[in-house]
Design an enzyme around this catalytic site. Structure first.
Site, mmCIF file in Angstrom:
data_model
loop_
_atom_site.group_PDB
_atom_site.id
_atom_site.type_symbol
_atom_site.label_atom_id
_atom_site.label_comp_id
_atom_site.label_asym_id
_atom_site.label_seq_id
_atom_site.Cartn_x
_atom_site.Cartn_y
_atom_site.Cartn_z
ATOM 1 C CG ASP A 135 -48.603 -25.863 -16.119
ATOM 2 O OD1 ASP A 135 -48.102 -24.875 -16.675
ATOM 3 O OD2 ASP A 135 -48.044 -26.972 -16.053
ATOM 4 C CG HIS A 204 -45.312 -25.037 -18.968
ATOM 5 N ND1 HIS A 204 -45.852 -25.722 -17.899
ATOM 6 C CD2 HIS A 204 -44.027 -25.452 -19.062
ATOM 7 C CE1 HIS A 204 -44.935 -26.511 -17.376
ATOM 8 N NE2 HIS A 204 -43.818 -26.370 -18.055
ATOM 9 C CB SER A 515 -42.547 -29.192 -17.419
ATOM 10 O OG SER A 515 -42.317 -28.239 -16.433
#
Length: 727
Positions: A135, A204, A515
């Site tokens: 990520d 994220h 996600s």
């Protein structure tokens, strides 16, 4: 020097010999536009022109040496074409850009930390299972990554803690046991606004890591909303960070080369689970190598729903995760001047610049663009904006910017039923509320009829539990069927992915997307791995799919948000919504030897590594689902199940035939005992009509008085190849 590095050098030396033969020179190469390509190799070459080795090595940006042989290099298109012709080279493919696809959820799934289920207790909360997160990096100071009361790092771990900008060796811990970053081939603009290290400027990666394996953190909320305890699904699991996506943008920026390098290192390092909340058009062959090493790999299905055929990451060896909604809502009360109250949805909290809950003049702003408002005085007023667009996200952003810049005190935004609640966090304490078209018409009528229309917006409350219809497949979640593999049902499973509270830097933020769904499944896989260390990735996947829920707790079929909302089908959620406690003891599993994948999918081809050249029909693979996309004549497929439950057990077949299809299972009864742990059965499909049809859905369930093992089925009757279904 390792064998595969030598192979990489030799192949580049071979390339250089071609360039010399064609009278290329360094000036021509440097003047041409270079692109990143990744190259898959089958064997080494005997050509070892050592005088050219240094120049060849300068082109390589990554060597893939642990799970598979290959490298990534900066090449011109002509060089790539020449390289593809070498006998040692299986494939050469241009690197593609990757994007990220971004409290209550674990309780909703039955994994209550305060009253732990048998799965949590027996798995010891995922203790010492290593989850690799590919990520945007991680924020190690977050409370979600505390290593308090953790034991030593597992001795089997072979990873590293790669230091860099804002990241020292002390940022790794007994929780974050390893961290790497990959930036070669990434745009300089994305690198300049990021840390050149595993540190996460985007947020994220921190969000997904804490969702999968975050430690327990009490009393967190988003400005008082969604309050509770934040934790990962496997809170005692270890985290390995592979930063492959860069930049501050919501989508981030990465490419095939960085992700493949991460997967390759993760194989070497010893992760048990790989979670990639990424959306891409390709199917990474690197993931197949990871699965062959016993690593369960999970990808996000992407966020292009509710349109069909836009599901991503559809290789059969990975678990592709759709997003669902949980039993939590955020009601926000709008009181009109005539005392009628309308309940919308919002993330409205009273910020520093908030005017408080008081009546304000109410005006109808239509689309709320500059042209539509056309100088209308909205200062200090609440503005009603109505969108009849199928995708109102952009219009909301335009409306918000327009009315706030004009001095409005609040926004009521009308839309079709969809999943935009998360965007109201952008209002930053300003009163923004989402309503549906029906309530918008009611408000609009009040504005027309009242001499001086006013309204008051109360701060949002949080409601959880049985009063909220859940689960539902989120509108944004990408849907099947797969374009690359229509004879495989994708996505595989749905998990919570809407308004998920998790860590982001030092705070806790709500995130929405597949996600967010993917690390939910990663956490559950970690628990299953701890409980069943001998299970293969296919066995884990089977347990998850065959025990998933297709109804809510009331027995109401799960719905899929869209235009319009409908009862969900396998192309929305695969097997259904994940049920971790049932997956821990599935009864039967559909297992696959990883080498079987290469019997069905042509991964060793010159022009591509997408593995989409089917050698045998994919529906013959022993998957926990069946998809027949072109049924014209009677077709029979076989499946094999292994008993992992009570030794002596009898299962009966229950079929739900897809409409228009006759489906027969032989045998219809399976008897298991000590000597018979594995049984093979056949499923025959016959079209009842001759027509160019569409997909219809059914299921096959093996059941007894204790277990129910269900697989989804999709069949399309056809009479003609390459038929464009556009009218």
């Amino acid at each position: 020097m390792t064998h595969s590095i030598q192979t990489s050098i030799n192949c580049l030396l071979s390339l250089q010999s071609y360039t010399k033969k064609e009278k290329w020179n360094s000036t021509l190469v440097s003047a041409a536009r270079l692109h990143c390509y990744f190259v898959s190799l089958c064997c080494s070459s005997e050509r070892t022109d050592r005088a050219s080795k240094e120049e060849s090595l300068s082109s390589i940006i990554y060597n893939y040496k642990h799970g598979f042989s290959g490298f990534a290099a900066m090449l011109t298109e002509e060089q790539a074409e020449q390289l593809a012709e070498l006998p040692e080279v299986i494939s050469v493919q241009r690197s593609r850009r990757y994007k990220t696809t971004t409290t209550r959820s674990w309780d909703f799934l039955g994994l209550d930390y305060q009253n732990p289920s048998e799965l949590l207790r027996r798995s010891k909360y995922g203790e010492d299972i290593i989850i690799g997160i590919v990520d945007t990096g991680i924020w190690p100071e977050s409370r979600s990554f505390s290593d308090q009361d953790y034991g030593p790092v597992p001795a089997r771990w072979k990873g590293v803690c790669q230091v860099g900008e804002g990241w020292g060796s002390n940022n790794c811990s007994r929780k974050i046991i390893g961290a790497r970053f990959y930036h070669a081939g990434v745009d300089e603009e994305d690198l300049r606004i990021d840390y050149l290290s595993p540190r996460d400027v985007n947020g994220h990666g921190t969000h997904t890591a804490s969702t999968a394996a975050g430690s327990v953190v009490e009393a967190v909320s988003f400005h008082g909303l969604a309050a509770g305890t934040a934790r990962g699904g496997a809170p005692r699991a270890r985290i390995a960070v592979y930063k492959s996506v860069w930049g501050r943008a919501r989508a981030g920026a990465g490419n095939s080369a960085t992700v493949l390098a991460a997967i390759d290192d993760a194989i070497h390092d010893g992760v048990d689970v790989l979670s990639l909340s990424l959306g891409t058009l390709e199917n990474s062959f690197g993931a197949l190598h990871a699965v062959q090493k016993g690593i369960t790999v999970l990808y996000a299905a992407a966020n292009f729903g509710p349109a069909p055929q836009l599901v991503r990451n559809t290789a059969p060896w990975v678990i592709t995760v759709a997003a669902s909604k949980i039993d939590r809502s955020f009601p926000t009360v709008i009181t009109l001047g005539d005392k009628r109250q309308i309940v919308g949805q919002s993330m409205y909290y009273e910020g520093n610049n908030s005017s408080g809950s008081s009546f304000r003049l109410l005006v109808d702003g239509g689309l709320c663009t500059k042209d539509y408002l056309n100088g209308t005085d909205v200062k200090g007023k609440i503005v009603l904006c109505i969108s009849l667009e199928i995708s109102p996200l952009v219009l909301f952003q335009v409306a918000l910017k327009t009315v706030l810049s004009a001095g409005a005190s609040g926004l009521i935004f009308a839309q079709y039923t969809t999943d935009l609640l998360g965007i109201t966090t952008a209002c930053n304490g300003t009163a923004c509320v989402l309503v549906d078209v029906d309530t918008a018409n009611l408000i609009s009528s009040y504005i027309r009829d009242a001499s001086s229309p006013v309204a008051k917006i109360e701060p949002t409350r949080t409601i959880t539990g049985e009063r909220v219809l859940a689960p539902k497949v989120a509108a944004f979640s990408s849907r099947g069927p797969s374009i690359d593999y229509p004879d495989i049902i994708k996505p595989d499973i749905a998990a919570p992915g809407s308004n998920i509270l998790a860590a982001m830097k030092d705070q806790y933020q709500l995130g929405t997307g597949t996600s967010m769904a993917t690390p939910h499944v990663a956490g559950i896989v970690a628990l299953l791995k701890a409980l069943h260390p001998d299970w293969s990735p296919a066995a884990v996947k089977s347990a998850i799919i065959t025990t998933a829920s297709v109804t809510d707790k009331r027995g109401i079929p799960i719905l899929a948000e869209g235009m319009p909302r409908k009862i969900a089908d396998p192309f929305d959620y695969g097997g259904g919504n994940i049920d971790p406690n049932s997956a821990a003891d599935p009864g039967l599993i559909y297992d696959i030897d990883p080498s079987d994948y290469t019997k069905f999918f042509g991964c060793t081809i010159k022009t591509s590594v997408r593995c989409n050249a089917t050698i045998l029909r994919g529906y013959h693979l022993n998957l926990p689902s069946i998809s027949v996309p072109d049924l014209r004549h009677p077709t029979t497929v076989s499946r094999t199940v292994t008993n992992v439950g009570e030794v002596n057990a009898v299962y009966h077949a229950e079929t739900q035939s897809p409409p228009g299809v006759k489906m027969v299972v032989e045998p219809s009864v399976l008897v298991f005992d000590v000597a018979n742990k594995i049984h093979t059965f056949k499923v025959s499909f016959s079209p009842l009509w001759k027509l160019q049809g569409d997909y219809t859905f059914g299921s096959l369930t093996w059941h007894n008085d204790k277990k129910s093992v269900r697989i989804p089925i999709a069949v399309r009757i056809t009479i003609q190849d390459f038929y464009a279904d556009v009218a």
